[in-house]
Design an enzyme around this catalytic site. Sequence first.
Site, PDB file in Angstrom:
ATOM      1  N   SER A  99       9.090   3.847  -7.748  1.00  0.00           N
ATOM      2  CA  SER A  99       8.474   4.111  -9.042  1.00  0.00           C
ATOM      3  C   SER A  99       8.601   2.910  -9.981  1.00  0.00           C
ATOM      4  O   SER A  99       8.242   1.809  -9.593  1.00  0.00           O
ATOM      5  CB  SER A  99       9.123   5.370  -9.620  1.00  0.00           C
ATOM      6  N   HIS A 151       6.077  12.615  -5.596  1.00  0.00           N
ATOM      7  CA  HIS A 151       6.644  11.352  -6.064  1.00  0.00           C
ATOM      8  C   HIS A 151       8.157  11.384  -5.819  1.00  0.00           C
ATOM      9  O   HIS A 151       8.886  12.092  -6.516  1.00  0.00           O
ATOM     10  CB  HIS A 151       6.352  11.277  -7.567  1.00  0.00           C
ATOM     11  N   LYS A 179       7.924  -1.110  -8.995  1.00  0.00           N
ATOM     12  CA  LYS A 179       7.244  -2.199  -9.713  1.00  0.00           C
ATOM     13  C   LYS A 179       8.215  -3.387  -9.761  1.00  0.00           C
ATOM     14  O   LYS A 179       7.862  -4.547  -9.534  1.00  0.00           O
ATOM     15  CB  LYS A 179       6.894  -1.772 -11.146  1.00  0.00           C
TER      16      LYS A 179
HETATM   17  C1  GCU Z   1       6.402   7.418 -15.272  1.00  0.00           C
HETATM   18  C2  GCU Z   1       5.547   6.213 -15.420  1.00  0.00           C
HETATM   19  C3  GCU Z   1       5.313   5.543 -14.079  1.00  0.00           C
HETATM   20  C4  GCU Z   1       6.644   5.281 -13.394  1.00  0.00           C
HETATM   21  C5  GCU Z   1       7.440   6.543 -13.313  1.00  0.00           C
HETATM   22  C6  GCU Z   1       8.852   6.406 -12.763  1.00  0.00           C
HETATM   23  O1  GCU Z   1       5.709   8.407 -14.550  1.00  0.00           O
HETATM   24  O2  GCU Z   1       4.354   6.638 -16.026  1.00  0.00           O
HETATM   25  O3  GCU Z   1       4.614   4.339 -14.271  1.00  0.00           O
HETATM   26  O4  GCU Z   1       6.437   4.710 -12.145  1.00  0.00           O
HETATM   27  O5  GCU Z   1       7.584   7.070 -14.611  1.00  0.00           O
HETATM   28  O6  GCU Z   1       9.460   5.371 -12.839  1.00  0.00           O
HETATM   29  O7  GCU Z   1       9.363   7.424 -12.280  1.00  0.00           O
END
Ligand code: GCU
Length: 429
Positions: free
Chosen positions: A266, A407, A270
Site C-alpha cells: 500500500s 487490499h 509506493k
Molecule cells: C489509503 C490511500 C492509498 C494507500 C492506502 C494504504 O487507502 O488512499 O493510497 O495506499 O491508504 O496505505 O493503506
Amino acid sequence: MRISFISFGAMAILAAVAAGQKPVVNYDESKAGSYTLPNPLVMSSGEPVRDARAWREKRRPEILHLFEENVYGRTPTGRPPAMHFKRVERSASALGGKAVRKQITVYFKRDESGPAIDLLLYLPKNARGRVPVFLGLNFNGNQAIHADPGIRLSRAWIRENRPMGIVNHRATEAARGVESTRWQVEEILERGYGVATACYGDIDPDFDDGFQNGVQPLFYKPGQTRPAPNEWGAIGAWAWGLSRLLDYLETDKDVDARRVAVLGHSRLGKTALWAGAQDERFAMVISNNSGEGGASLARRNFGETVEILNRNFPHWFCANYRQYSKNVAALPVDQHMLIALAAPRPVYIASAEEDRWADPRGEFLAAKAADPVYRLLGTDGLAASDWPPVGQPVSSRIGYHIRSGKHDVTLYDWQQYLNFADKYLKTGR
Ligand code: GCU
C-alpha cells in the site's frame, strides 16, 4: 478477538464527505478515459533512447529527476555523519529454535537524541553462509509482525487502532502479532531467506505536522523549517529510511546485502518502489497493492486519483505534486516509469481483485508499459500481453499477479514473492 484492518479508502471517502466535498471516484472501466503515456524510451527533448547505454546515462537519470521534482521530492544525499548502529538484542534460538533474532537501533545523532529506527531481523537458524533478505517497513510496530514475546515493543508514533492494541498512538502488549498474517515469518525462514523490518513511524510519523517530527529536520539548512516544494515528503523519508536499514544490513556478516529485496504494502508499496528506484543496491523490488502514487497509472481515471491523494495525504508527496491534482496529463512522468527505474533488476507488482481503490488493472498496465525498458536492457520484461486471470502469476523479470480478495498481504502473496526470489535472487544477479 476479531481483528479488522481499516480500509483507508473507505476512511478517505468518509473524511471527504464529512468535509462537504463529494469525491468523484470512478469504478466504471468504460469511463477510465483515454490517455497517452509518456514514452520511457524517448528523452524529454524528443530524442529516442536506442540502447542500454543511452538509458543508463541519459534517460534513467532524467526520469529519476522528474520523479524527484514533481512527485516524491528530492532526497538529501549521503548519510548523517553521526549515524551509527547499536545491537540491542540477539537470540541464537528464537521462534522455537528456527531463527536467529537480532534487534538493532539506527541512530542519527551522536548523542542518540532525535529520530531512531528500531530494526528487527530474523535469519534462518542453520543458514550456511550469508542469506538473502526481504526488507520492508511495517505499519504497527515490529511487535505486530509476529507473536514472538522477544520482540521489543515499538516506540514509534502509530495510527490509533484500539482493536489492534495501538492506544494513544503507542503499541501495547495487545499489539503483539496483530499484523502477523502480513509477515509470513516461518514460511520465509523455511525457504532460506531472512526478513528485516522496522516501523515506518520511526522514520516519519504518518500525519501532517509540517515535517517537524521525522527525519527531515536532520537535513534542514539554517533557517529552513520545512521541505522546499521539490524536496521529500513522508514517502521520500520512508524510502530514505529503507536505504539506511540497508546500510546496516551491509555491515551484518550473516546477511548477503547484495541480495536484499525491498518490499512494501500500500503506501509502503509506493515507498518500496521509490526506494528501489533511488537506491540500486536493492537487488529486487516488490510492490504489494501500492495503487495510486505507486504502481498504478495516474492517467487512468479509476479508483483513487492524484487529486484525492493530495487532498487526504498532503504530507506524502512533494508540494509540487499538487499542481497535477486537476491535470494529471501534464505530469511529465507516469507510474510505469517508476517501475522502469528498477530495470533491469527483477520487480514484482501484485494486485488484489477487490482492491479497486488501487486500480488493479492500472497496476498491470503500468507493469506492461515498463516492459520496453526491460527488453531494451536484454531481459524478458513482462511475459504477458493481456491482464492475467486471478491466481495465475506471471514470473518473468517483471513479475505480476492478481489474487482474489481484498487490499492486504497474504500467504499467497508471500508464496509468489518467494518463488520469484528463488528464481531471480537466490542464484545471484
Ligand atoms: C489509503 C490511500 C492509498 C494507500 C492506502 C494504504 O487507502 O488512499 O493510497 O495506499 O491508504 O496505505 O493503506
